[in-house]
Write a protein that holds these residues in place. Sequence first.
Motif, short mmCIF file in Angstrom:
data_model
loop_
_atom_site.label_atom_id
_atom_site.label_comp_id
_atom_site.label_asym_id
_atom_site.label_seq_id
_atom_site.Cartn_x
_atom_site.Cartn_y
_atom_site.Cartn_z
N SER B 86 0.83 -1.21 0.00
CA SER B 86 0.00 0.00 0.00
C SER B 86 0.87 1.26 0.00
CB SER B 86 -0.89 0.05 1.25
OG SER B 86 -1.73 -1.07 1.28
N ILE B 87 0.40 2.25 -0.75
CA ILE B 87 0.95 3.59 -0.62
C ILE B 87 0.25 4.22 0.57
CG2 ILE B 87 1.20 5.84 -1.71
CD1 ILE B 87 1.06 4.39 -4.43
N LEU B 88 0.99 4.63 1.58
CA LEU B 88 0.38 5.06 2.83
C LEU B 88 0.06 6.55 2.85
CD1 LEU B 88 2.68 2.96 5.19
CD2 LEU B 88 0.36 2.38 4.44
N GLU B 89 0.89 7.36 2.21
CA GLU B 89 0.66 8.81 2.25
C GLU B 89 1.47 9.50 1.17
OE1 GLU B 89 2.27 10.68 5.71
OE2 GLU B 89 1.44 12.65 5.23
N ILE B 90 0.80 10.34 0.37
CA ILE B 90 1.53 11.23 -0.52
C ILE B 90 1.40 12.62 0.06
CG2 ILE B 90 1.69 12.21 -2.84
CD1 ILE B 90 0.54 9.59 -3.93
N ASN B 91 2.51 13.22 0.48
CA ASN B 91 2.46 14.51 1.14
C ASN B 91 3.05 15.58 0.22
OD1 ASN B 91 2.95 16.79 2.80
ND2 ASN B 91 2.78 15.47 4.60
N ASP B 92 2.16 16.41 -0.33
CA ASP B 92 2.62 17.38 -1.34
C ASP B 92 3.11 18.68 -0.73
OD1 ASP B 92 0.23 18.48 -0.59
OD2 ASP B 92 -0.67 18.50 -2.58
N GLU B 106 6.62 1.41 -10.85
CA GLU B 106 5.89 2.12 -11.90
C GLU B 106 4.55 2.63 -11.39
OE1 GLU B 106 4.61 -0.23 -15.31
OE2 GLU B 106 4.95 1.50 -16.62
N TYR B 107 3.87 1.78 -10.60
CA TYR B 107 2.58 2.17 -10.04
C TYR B 107 2.74 3.37 -9.11
CZ TYR B 107 -1.68 1.86 -7.22
OH TYR B 107 -2.85 2.15 -6.56
N LEU B 108 3.77 3.32 -8.28
CA LEU B 108 4.01 4.44 -7.36
C LEU B 108 4.21 5.73 -8.15
CD1 LEU B 108 4.51 5.54 -4.49
CD2 LEU B 108 6.93 5.02 -4.82
N ASN B 109 5.02 5.66 -9.19
CA ASN B 109 5.28 6.88 -9.96
C ASN B 109 4.04 7.37 -10.70
OD1 ASN B 109 7.59 8.50 -9.83
ND2 ASN B 109 8.86 6.81 -10.58
N LYS B 110 3.20 6.44 -11.11
CA LYS B 110 1.95 6.85 -11.75
C LYS B 110 1.11 7.67 -10.77
CE LYS B 110 -1.95 4.63 -13.97
NZ LYS B 110 -2.78 4.30 -12.79
N LYS B 111 1.02 7.17 -9.55
CA LYS B 111 0.24 7.87 -8.52
C LYS B 111 0.86 9.23 -8.19
CE LYS B 111 -3.00 5.07 -8.17
NZ LYS B 111 -4.36 5.51 -8.53
N LEU B 112 2.19 9.27 -8.15
CA LEU B 112 2.86 10.54 -7.85
C LEU B 112 2.66 11.53 -8.98
CD1 LEU B 112 6.25 9.23 -6.35
CD2 LEU B 112 4.39 10.36 -5.10
N MET B 113 2.73 11.06 -10.21
CA MET B 113 2.62 11.94 -11.37
C MET B 113 1.23 12.56 -11.46
SD MET B 113 5.02 9.99 -14.18
CE MET B 113 6.80 9.87 -13.89
N GLU B 114 0.23 11.80 -11.02
CA GLU B 114 -1.13 12.37 -10.96
C GLU B 114 -1.16 13.61 -10.06
OE1 GLU B 114 -3.33 8.04 -11.42
OE2 GLU B 114 -3.73 9.25 -9.65
N ARG B 115 -0.22 13.66 -9.11
CA ARG B 115 -0.17 14.81 -8.20
C ARG B 115 0.91 15.81 -8.60
NH1 ARG B 115 -2.36 12.83 -3.17
NH2 ARG B 115 -1.76 14.80 -2.20
N GLY B 116 1.56 15.58 -9.75
CA GLY B 116 2.56 16.53 -10.23
C GLY B 116 3.97 16.28 -9.70
N PHE B 117 4.17 15.12 -9.07
CA PHE B 117 5.49 14.81 -8.50
C PHE B 117 6.05 13.53 -9.11
CE2 PHE B 117 3.53 17.62 -5.49
CZ PHE B 117 4.58 18.36 -4.98
N PHE B 118 7.30 13.24 -8.81
CA PHE B 118 7.85 11.93 -9.18
C PHE B 118 9.03 11.56 -8.31
CE2 PHE B 118 11.53 12.48 -12.37
CZ PHE B 118 11.80 13.79 -12.01
N LEU B 119 9.36 10.27 -8.38
CA LEU B 119 10.51 9.70 -7.70
C LEU B 119 11.46 9.32 -8.83
CD1 LEU B 119 11.88 8.36 -5.19
CD2 LEU B 119 10.44 6.36 -5.62
N PRO B 120 12.55 10.07 -9.03
CA PRO B 120 13.29 9.97 -10.30
C PRO B 120 13.97 8.64 -10.66
CG PRO B 120 13.72 12.09 -9.22
CD PRO B 120 12.98 11.24 -8.23
#
Lengths: 450, 450
Positions: B86-92, B106-120
């Motif tokens: 589980s992704i527990l928290e995205i803190n923008d 890949e899934y994590l980055n998809k979720k981050l990108m929806e919020r305008g962020f990424f894990l490079p």
Amino acid sequence: MEGFDLEKEMKELNLTTSKESREDFLSYKVKPGVIVYPRTEEEIVKVVDYANRKRIPIVTWGAGTSLTGAVSCEGCILIDMKYMSSILEINDVDWYVRTQPGVNLEYLNKKLMERGFFLPPDPASFFLCSVGGAVANSSGGMRGVKYGTFRDWVLALKVVLPTGEIVKIGEPLRKNRAGYDLTHLFVGSEGTLGVITEIWFRIVPLPKRKLIPLLVSMPSLDSTAGVISDIRKSGIMPEIAEFMDSEVLKTLNVHLNAGLKESEGGMLILLIEDQDLESIRNIIRKWDGDLTELSDKEWERVYSLRAQAAIALKASAKEMLVEDIVVPVSKLMDAIRKLKELEGKFNVRMPVIAHIGDGNLHPNILLEEKEVALELFEKVGEIAIELGGSISGEHGIGVQKTKLMAIQLAKHNGVKVLEIMKRIKEIIDPNDIMNPGKYVERAYNESMRN
Amino acid sequence: MEGFDLEKEMKELNLTTSKESREDFLSYKVKPGVIVYPRTEEEIVKVVDYANRKRIPIVTWGAGTSLTGAVSCEGCILIDMKYMSSILEINDVDWYVRTQPGVNLEYLNKKLMERGFFLPPDPASFFLCSVGGAVANSSGGMRGVKYGTFRDWVLALKVVLPTGEIVKIGEPLRKNRAGYDLTHLFVGSEGTLGVITEIWFRIVPLPKRKLIPLLVSMPSLDSTAGVISDIRKSGIMPEIAEFMDSEVLKTLNVHLNAGLKESEGGMLILLIEDQDLESIRNIIRKWDGDLTELSDKEWERVYSLRAQAAIALKASAKEMLVEDIVVPVSKLMDAIRKLKELEGKFNVRMPVIAHIGDGNLHPNILLEEKEVALELFEKVGEIAIELGGSISGEHGIGVQKTKLMAIQLAKHNGVKVLEIMKRIKEIIDPNDIMNPGKYVERAYNESMRN
């Protein structure tokens, strides 16, 4: 060790020596049994070998700008790095600089900038401090919001271990997977794991885009925190995001005739990329801030005022203690409110300067009696711990914050973590000669007594 | 442990279990005594406590994409993280994501990108690998040239230590000076220091500026190295700087009908900022390269071909061993020349794919007999050591590269460094249950035997 002439012993090893007492930047006492001034790694090995055999504490002195008593001592061998101050290699293909630890940080950056590169972290003491000290302390600075602290910029180190071996820790490569990462263990180890004799710093090209400096006067602390929070949510990465509260502004106006606008919410100093200007304008308008775009000349002046703020505060009171806490950026408002409560409760002034973009706050405790300060000092640290932050962001622990560090580790990390740190110290320094009685060791011992 | 039913024991602890053999991505054998599928930290503590009392090896399984045998085992308890995903928290505002280890990268980055962020960091296995595995291995990828590897992106970890304590290592803060930096010790520890149960990654906003993709066909390997060297000297930081040699291009053309131009110097794939386009054009002209600016669609295709290159190579031979060495960027030409010499000497094909911008080379050894490969494998590693590089940049050590790691540490760092690593392992894992017999421990034992 009574009646024992350390200076004579060091002279017999053919070392340059002297013997006098010093004070560090915050007036912690440094009373060495001898000061040695090595010019080579081999001379350092001689000193360390001797100290390890005789169980004599070694403290390494860069420029004495520690703010936590990390270089205080009584009867130690003080290794002064003033002659180990050569830049050994600037490599513009492999993007590193290899340097001795005694090099002045400002000087190093001047040389790098001539080649189009820089080493980003910029502690307020950048014009005084040695790069070795900055590594030992993992120092930060204004550019931390974008570039992190020194721990993000050290590729490799040469170190004389407490047991006398010369080793290289890490590799001067961006990628390296040969074994556990020990480099980061030594960065921020405050002289307790060995004597650093060479450093490979990662360097990067100077920013090419025009950066825009902004001065923003804020109506309330809530709105200040709101601006920072919105900047983060908008995905804007400022180059610099600093804060001075109204008390700091008043002091600068009185003491340095700064002519800065005083207001309840204090002042933000931002350095941003041009692409972000419109978004920033909108955010500041939303929070009723008063924005001024600065000319190069005005920027220079504001930057210099910001750099002198702590000194101006110090001049305005009998005693000053500089705090250094970090809170999550999302908890900035809570932190500032709690700090204000403390001010009232203790009836002291505690103006706040902050690297606000990364949640790193420097409440400066101004007072007449030091006793009150020490209690207040702990209360400030507890605010950080309570809000999920840290009791130090960039000044370190030394002898000053060991108790708070133990509390933080127990509350956030688990007591076992401090035990692991202590045992790592024992492995690397079995005779406990490297800056003993401070930092991890002291925090551990104090926590055991409770 | 003979005749001992591990699965029964685990069932008695109320754990979900199974028992079957697996292979990892490179066909290393994984023959556990039992596989457990924990859903909570507490279940992991139960397993670890048990294993620590009974001295049974624990291996943690993310997605099995290790390339070094790091998850191979015989009779271990295999902890499969599939339900800890589980992704527990995205803190923008605080710019972190808190996640369980079993989450797909890949899934994590998809979720981050929806919020305008990424894990490079983007290892080639990004669509398969778990984030826990990527942390345990400190994986890299194409974006390493600008963003480094996973060690640059982990703020804090929750870990079940081999002795059963749940601890948090580090803080989810950009700045933290509370004690020695243990976070980086755990990143890249290949499952030998504990079981990671939660990760706080630093995240950053997606790049806002338009990036320009370029394909560059080079006339000779000298000119290829020249281009990279000049890019660095000019202070240009590409987002991506990849390389495929002529043999790789030929394979892609034959097997995937790629239609790429084949030439002696191979092909560079660059992703750069628009501000750098003119400088890059000049550099490439100087070295007689043939530059094509790619449309978005062409870029997608080239990126995909690059991603499939290793698979196409593997399909073209009976056996393939993927090497992973790093050399200083300034030594790229020397490295490529020495690799070509080895090809001739061993009479094998060894096409090179490279994250060339950071000196990270992947020579792919294609052959019929594995025996030859193992000798060649070592020779390739020795080239890296000789040129001041590293025997691994991003794949790690596992059981595959322990000998080379010991050689590198002895030559570059000093034997004491490996001893310190080994003793740190002993402190944290006194009963040697965490992924035993691999990596640091194995390298140390092998070096003692010599």
